[in-house]
Enzyme design. Structure first.
Site, mmCIF file in Angstrom:
data_model
loop_
_atom_site.group_PDB
_atom_site.id
_atom_site.type_symbol
_atom_site.label_atom_id
_atom_site.label_comp_id
_atom_site.label_asym_id
_atom_site.label_seq_id
_atom_site.Cartn_x
_atom_site.Cartn_y
_atom_site.Cartn_z
ATOM 1 N N MET A 1 -9.467 6.495 9.842
ATOM 2 C CA MET A 1 -10.021 7.143 8.640
ATOM 3 C C MET A 1 -11.083 8.169 9.033
ATOM 4 O O MET A 1 -12.098 8.291 8.359
ATOM 5 C CB MET A 1 -10.624 6.086 7.694
ATOM 6 C CG MET A 1 -9.578 5.112 7.176
ATOM 7 S SD MET A 1 -10.278 3.734 6.268
ATOM 8 C CE MET A 1 -10.815 2.673 7.612
ATOM 9 N N ASP B 1 0.846 -1.199 0.000
ATOM 10 C CA ASP B 1 0.000 0.000 0.000
ATOM 11 C C ASP B 1 0.874 1.239 0.000
ATOM 12 O O ASP B 1 2.057 1.171 0.307
ATOM 13 C CB ASP B 1 -0.842 0.042 1.289
ATOM 14 C CG ASP B 1 -1.906 -1.024 1.294
ATOM 15 O OD1 ASP B 1 -2.245 -1.524 0.215
ATOM 16 O OD2 ASP B 1 -2.382 -1.359 2.397
ATOM 17 N N LYS C 1 -2.934 3.699 -2.565
ATOM 18 C CA LYS C 1 -4.065 4.606 -2.652
ATOM 19 C C LYS C 1 -3.529 6.003 -2.509
ATOM 20 O O LYS C 1 -3.524 6.588 -1.449
ATOM 21 C CB LYS C 1 -5.055 4.283 -1.549
ATOM 22 C CG LYS C 1 -5.354 2.818 -1.561
ATOM 23 C CD LYS C 1 -6.464 2.401 -0.669
ATOM 24 C CE LYS C 1 -6.750 0.933 -0.993
ATOM 25 N NZ LYS C 1 -7.628 0.265 -0.136
HETATM 26 N N1 SAH Z 1 -4.213 -1.457 9.100
HETATM 27 C C1 SAH Z 1 -3.944 -0.090 9.532
HETATM 28 C C2 SAH Z 1 -5.131 0.827 9.280
HETATM 29 C C3 SAH Z 1 -5.412 1.056 7.835
HETATM 30 S S1 SAH Z 1 -6.743 2.165 7.574
HETATM 31 C C4 SAH Z 1 -3.558 -0.087 11.003
HETATM 32 O O1 SAH Z 1 -3.674 -1.118 11.668
HETATM 33 O O2 SAH Z 1 -3.077 0.949 11.491
HETATM 34 C C5 SAH Z 1 -5.905 3.691 7.320
HETATM 35 C C6 SAH Z 1 -6.079 4.583 8.508
HETATM 36 O O3 SAH Z 1 -5.192 4.182 9.536
HETATM 37 C C7 SAH Z 1 -5.737 6.034 8.267
HETATM 38 O O4 SAH Z 1 -6.820 6.726 7.678
HETATM 39 C C8 SAH Z 1 -5.463 6.516 9.665
HETATM 40 O O5 SAH Z 1 -6.672 6.746 10.376
HETATM 41 C C9 SAH Z 1 -4.812 5.307 10.280
HETATM 42 N N2 SAH Z 1 -3.340 5.405 10.221
HETATM 43 C C10 SAH Z 1 -2.479 4.582 9.594
HETATM 44 N N3 SAH Z 1 -1.204 4.967 9.842
HETATM 45 C C11 SAH Z 1 -1.270 6.029 10.656
HETATM 46 C C12 SAH Z 1 -0.300 6.855 11.286
HETATM 47 N N4 SAH Z 1 1.007 6.661 11.124
HETATM 48 N N5 SAH Z 1 -0.732 7.871 12.068
HETATM 49 C C13 SAH Z 1 -2.039 8.078 12.273
HETATM 50 N N6 SAH Z 1 -2.989 7.323 11.707
HETATM 51 C C14 SAH Z 1 -2.620 6.317 10.916
#
Ligand code: SAH
Length: 472
Positions: free
Chosen positions: A385, A250, A272
């Site tokens: 998100m 991703d 994305k």
């Molecule tokens: N599988 C991922 C989530 C994917 S959905 C996990 O476990 O973290 C994508 C969302 O994850 C983003 O919109 C945001 O809300 C969050 N996200 C992912 N990385 C992030 C980061 N470094 N800091 C803050 N939010 C994060």
């Protein structure tokens, strides 16, 4: 990427002459270093000190009690000027250069044709550490760490590999099968035996492995890459990345993590990112199945943890339907990284005993998501998100009865160098969607446990509201 001024290479010295000039401890140090090789040492010193005498004798060096003269360079493949006298060293360097013998002048990188690394010797395996003369102490510091982390017997494993090389080339034809054999060799029972000193047993086990049916079935690992900081990647993820033939990733996965795979692994971005083609979930599932059917080992790299808003469910279902074996490697999910950054506990004795992983995107309908009820019951809510729907999240939670003064922390780019921590209350949360300065991924934490968060360098979630409150 910053470029090196020197190219690291291993110079063949076995049976060849290496010249070391100097009377004192700098020369003695070089004698000790070179005596780790099979070079023939020629030491030139008119009046050698006691340390040099002892080291030269121990190393079986030829000792010439004369002032340096160009004929001492005869037949040498490398030369070291270690007289600790600048003019003398400079003269030796010039003579060596005239004789086309590469020269190293101790402590004078500007006069050197080559630099000597800090060395970790597990012959035939060697780790050479260099800083291009910039920070020799740093190189030595690193050497100590590497010394401690490499088993003293590691050389035996390398010798075994050398020993097997011809047989392997004969028995295992293809590059892929061969690579897998070596990967298994260095990680399994063969390695264990070799390291334990059982050379015959290790060899027998290796031959057994070679004869076994080649494993041509593809395999998929769904791997969590963590929230962004490269050292929050698990050791397992790091190891498996080395095995992958294909890395499907991703856009939220940092490029440093993607780069950790083998150099020859194929990288497929299904990212994305705005303005780019975005593979649909069905297309991603097709890629995984197609590549695995071709017998390849695939790492499907996702940000955070693959099981949290990672569409792992769809991918596992597609793999199961196609009969493709797969495994999951967990990662640090964004909520945990955000909580760590904000120093905010997610559960707290007597205040919050449950935790909800929610997405802001189920708030579109008019029905209240069931997690709103949990929040009322005291759960801490981690919203993924949620930036663009921050207003709706706040509104629905207040509608459901949650106090507008409930603490909120929003962490952008949690764990990354460009992380921002914003704190406030549910009342301030709608401002998040309006902020043009917040463009990275954001994790929103909501709940009373956050009130206990330690003081961190955070900015107000709603700068306007903060100013109004201050004025009032
Ligand atoms: N599988 C991922 C989530 C994917 S959905 C996990 O476990 O973290 C994508 C969302 O994850 C983003 O919109 C945001 O809300 C969050 N996200 C992912 N990385 C992030 C980061 N470094 N800091 C803050 N939010 C994060």
């Amino acid at each position: 990427m910053a470029r090196l001024t020197s190219f690291p290479a291993f110079h063949k010295v076995a049976g060849r002459i290496v010249l070391i000039v100097g009377p004192g401890s700098a020369a003695a140090a070089k004698v000790r270093l070179l005596s780790e090789t099979e070079a023939r040492l020629r030491v030139v010193a008119e009046a050698p000190g006691a340390e040099l005498l002892a080291d030269a004798e121990r190393a079986g060096a030829e000792l010439i009690h004369e002032p340096f003269a160009p004929q001492h360079l005869e037949g040498a493949v490398l030369a070291f000027a270690a007289t600790e006298d600048e003019a003398a060293d400079r003269g030796i360097a010039e003579a060596a250069r005239a004789a086309r013998v590469p020269v190293n002048v101790v402590d004078r990188p500007d006069l050197c044709d080559f630099i000597t690394p800090a060395l970790v010797n597990r012959a035939p395996l060697a780790v050479a550490i260099g800083t291009e003369g910039a920070a020799p102490v740093l190189a030595r510091h690193l050497r100590a760490k590497i010394e401690a982390s490499l088993a003293p017997e590691l050389g035996r494993l390398a010798s075994l590999a050398e020993n097997l090389r011809a047989t392997v080339a004969r028995v295992l034809p293809g590059g892929e099968a061969r690579r897998r054999f070596w990967a298994a060799l260095f990680d399994g029972p063969v390695a264990a035996r070799a390291l334990a000193g059982d050379a015959a047993g290790a060899r027998a086990e290796a031959i057994r492995m070679m004869a076994a049916e080649p494993d041509v079935a593809g395999f998929v690992w769904l791997v969590g890459a963590g929230p962004g900081a490269i050292d929050l990647l698990t050791l397992r993820a790091q190891r498996i990345l080395q095995e992958a033939d294909v890395i499907v990733h991703d856009s939220l996965v940092p490029s440093e993590v993607i780069a950790m795979g083998r150099r020859d692994a194929e990288r497929i971005s299904v990212g994305k990112r705005k303005g780019r083609h975005e593979a649909t979930q069905a297309e991603i599932c097709d890629i995984l199945v197609r590549e695995a059917r071709a017998g390849r080992r695939i790492v499907r790299l996702k940000s955070g943890d693959p099981m949290v808003f990672g569409r792992a469910g769809e991918e596992m279902a597609a793999l199961a339907a196609a009969g493709i074996p797969h495994e999951i490697v967990p990662g640090v999910t964004a909520a945990f990284a955000a909580a760590a950054s904000a120093k905010a506990p997610l559960t707290l004795r007597g205040v919050s005993s449950s935790l909800v992983f929610a997405t802001g995107h189920d708030l579109d309908g008019r029905t209240l998501p069931d997690w709103a009820g949990l929040a009322l019951g005291g759960a801490t809510v981690a919203v993924y998100m949620g930036r663009s729907v921050a207003g709706a999240v706040a509104e629905r939670l207040v509608e459901a009865g949650l106090s507008p003064s409930t603490p909120v922390a929003a962490v952008e780019n949690a764990s990354r160098a460009d992380e921002t921590i914003l704190t406030g209350t549910l009342r301030d949360l709608p401002a998040l969607a309006e902020r043009g300065d917040v463009t990275g991924p954001v994790l929103i934490l909501i709940g009373r446990a956050l009130a206990e968060s330690e003081h961190v360098a955070a900015s107000p979630l709603a700068p306007e509201a903060a100013r109004n409150t201050a004025a009032a």
